[in-house]
Enzyme design. Sequence first.
Site, short mmCIF file in Angstrom:
data_model
loop_
_atom_site.label_atom_id
_atom_site.label_comp_id
_atom_site.label_asym_id
_atom_site.label_seq_id
_atom_site.Cartn_x
_atom_site.Cartn_y
_atom_site.Cartn_z
N GLU A 143 5.42 7.15 3.59
CA GLU A 143 5.30 7.26 2.31
C GLU A 143 5.75 8.36 1.57
OE1 GLU A 143 1.13 6.06 1.45
OE2 GLU A 143 1.68 3.86 1.86
N ARG A 180 1.61 -0.52 9.13
CA ARG A 180 1.58 -1.32 8.05
C ARG A 180 0.55 -2.71 8.70
NH1 ARG A 180 1.62 1.38 3.76
NH2 ARG A 180 3.74 2.14 3.41
N LYS A 224 -3.81 4.90 8.91
CA LYS A 224 -3.26 6.33 8.21
C LYS A 224 -3.79 7.66 8.93
CE LYS A 224 -2.04 4.10 4.28
NZ LYS A 224 -0.88 4.61 3.43
N GLU A 253 8.48 -1.28 0.90
CA GLU A 253 9.10 -1.72 -0.42
C GLU A 253 10.50 -2.17 -0.21
OE1 GLU A 253 6.70 1.72 -2.08
OE2 GLU A 253 7.38 0.80 -3.95
N HIS A 268 4.93 1.51 -7.25
CA HIS A 268 4.45 1.26 -5.94
C HIS A 268 3.22 0.33 -5.71
CE1 HIS A 268 3.74 2.06 -1.50
NE2 HIS A 268 2.27 2.33 -1.70
N THR A 302 2.23 7.04 -2.98
CA THR A 302 3.54 6.87 -2.84
C THR A 302 4.43 6.87 -4.25
OG1 THR A 302 3.04 5.62 -0.82
CG2 THR A 302 5.28 5.22 -1.73
N GLU A 308 5.42 11.16 -1.04
CA GLU A 308 4.41 11.58 -1.95
C GLU A 308 4.35 13.05 -1.98
OE1 GLU A 308 0.16 10.35 -1.05
OE2 GLU A 308 1.17 8.41 0.23
N ASP A 335 2.84 10.24 4.12
CA ASP A 335 1.67 9.60 4.36
C ASP A 335 1.81 8.51 5.31
OD1 ASP A 335 -0.71 8.45 4.50
OD2 ASP A 335 -0.59 7.44 2.90
N GLN A 337 -2.87 -1.63 9.23
CA GLN A 337 -3.36 -1.45 7.87
C GLN A 337 -3.92 -2.79 7.44
OE1 GLN A 337 -0.72 0.30 5.05
NE2 GLN A 337 -2.33 0.24 3.33
N THR A 348 -0.43 13.10 9.23
CA THR A 348 0.25 13.27 7.96
C THR A 348 1.27 14.49 8.07
OG1 THR A 348 -1.85 12.07 6.97
CG2 THR A 348 -0.46 13.57 5.49
N ASP A 351 -6.04 11.02 -0.42
CA ASP A 351 -4.86 10.43 -0.85
C ASP A 351 -5.10 9.30 -2.14
OD1 ASP A 351 -2.31 10.09 -0.65
OD2 ASP A 351 -2.09 8.33 0.60
#
Length: 432
Positions: free
Chosen positions: A205, A243, A259, A380, A140, A366, A207, A239, A246, A263, A133
């Site tokens: 996310e 958070r 992650k 975001e 982003h 992203t 993508e 994805d 992460q 997916t 990824d």
Amino acid sequence: MIGLNYSHCPQAKSWVDGSEGHSEFPIQNLPFGIFSPSGSDLPRGGIAIGDFVLDVAAMADLLPPAAGKTARQADAPSLNGLFALGNEAMRALRLALFDLLADAKHEAAVRPHLHAAADCQMHLPFAIGDYTDFYAGIHHAENIGRQFRPENPLLPNYKFVPIGYHGRSSSIRPSGVNVVRPQGQSRGPGMEVPRFGPTGRLDYELEMAVWIGTGNTLGKPISIGKAADHIAGLSLLNDWSARDVQAWEYQPLGPLLSKNFHTTVSPWVVTTCALAPFRMAQPTRPDGDPAPLPYLNDAADQGHGAFSVSIEVAIQTERMRAEGKAAERISKGSMAAMYWTVAQLVTHHTVGGCNLRPGDLLGTGTLSGEDRTSWGSLAELTEGGKMPIQLSNGEKRTFLEDGDEIVMTAHAEQDGCVPIGFGECRARIVRG
Ligand code: MN
């Protein structure tokens, strides 16, 4: 424009009912995927046309000999063998299938092999050996970077090196498979020691997925001028990201459990050939930005290595479903948000000698646009969970709740062309 042929003609139409003007799969598209027809447990290769799926290998005897030989590779539970034959062979197969679907004289022979899409089960298009990824969406990267480093959102490497991490292929699933809310460690502000439990900050996310067709030999990088030949096509990718997990785990080696739990990819591969009319120049870098290093810089790639593709995210909560409300759009952006072309991602991945293999998957990162309406993650849109978004039924979200379903869609669009779609990348959050 490079690679254009009569299959891209806006006047082209098929005898298949409902395919003309179809928002996703008109005859100008013909994406490849792996499907099981109703009542069959034998997954095989198909192409989408309108609301139908055509069994590709079943067409072999109706096609010119070379294309027929290629089509027989579709009699398999993954597209790896088919796309390993290369983009020239795939272009010829797509054109030969186009001919069958455009000319009504073939209808009687083809029709028995058309399956109603609603009755088919879709699978992953490829057996995915490796997944990487990237982080090519510059807005982003700036938005997320700003949350951590308001004065200096982009690290100094960003404009020189396509940033990425090696992801997990075993947990990639096609659209429609539920996502179990992951557990993990997190340490919020003011906590002495981390807590363990279900993530409280589950995010998506937005993508694009880049599928590798032909690979390269270990130690033999793919040059930037040749990279496009190795790309089978594009799909959508979500994805999913925890958070809180992460934030606690990502230093110093990058994301891991935040992650790797799941997916989602859309099941249809929109081929490099179908995307030819939608190529465009890579957006010019802002004044003062460095030019790509020579190994990533190619005039043809800069001239038409980007794609005119719009991308959207919608959400349907449990309550919206109960109230019979459709999914509601929460952002709309485009692939023009990429600071690097897909060819640059491929070349960079291999430049140290790493070998890509057929069916390998690259995520773009992203794709958020400049303004809020086009931001591709909740991190975001909610400024790290500080500003909830409000849905039209009054519900609010900072991060995803159980029962929320995220639906991503994308369309390639260009003046004078029939737009083509990527189908859906959809999945629902459930409690484990
Ligand atoms: Mn990502």
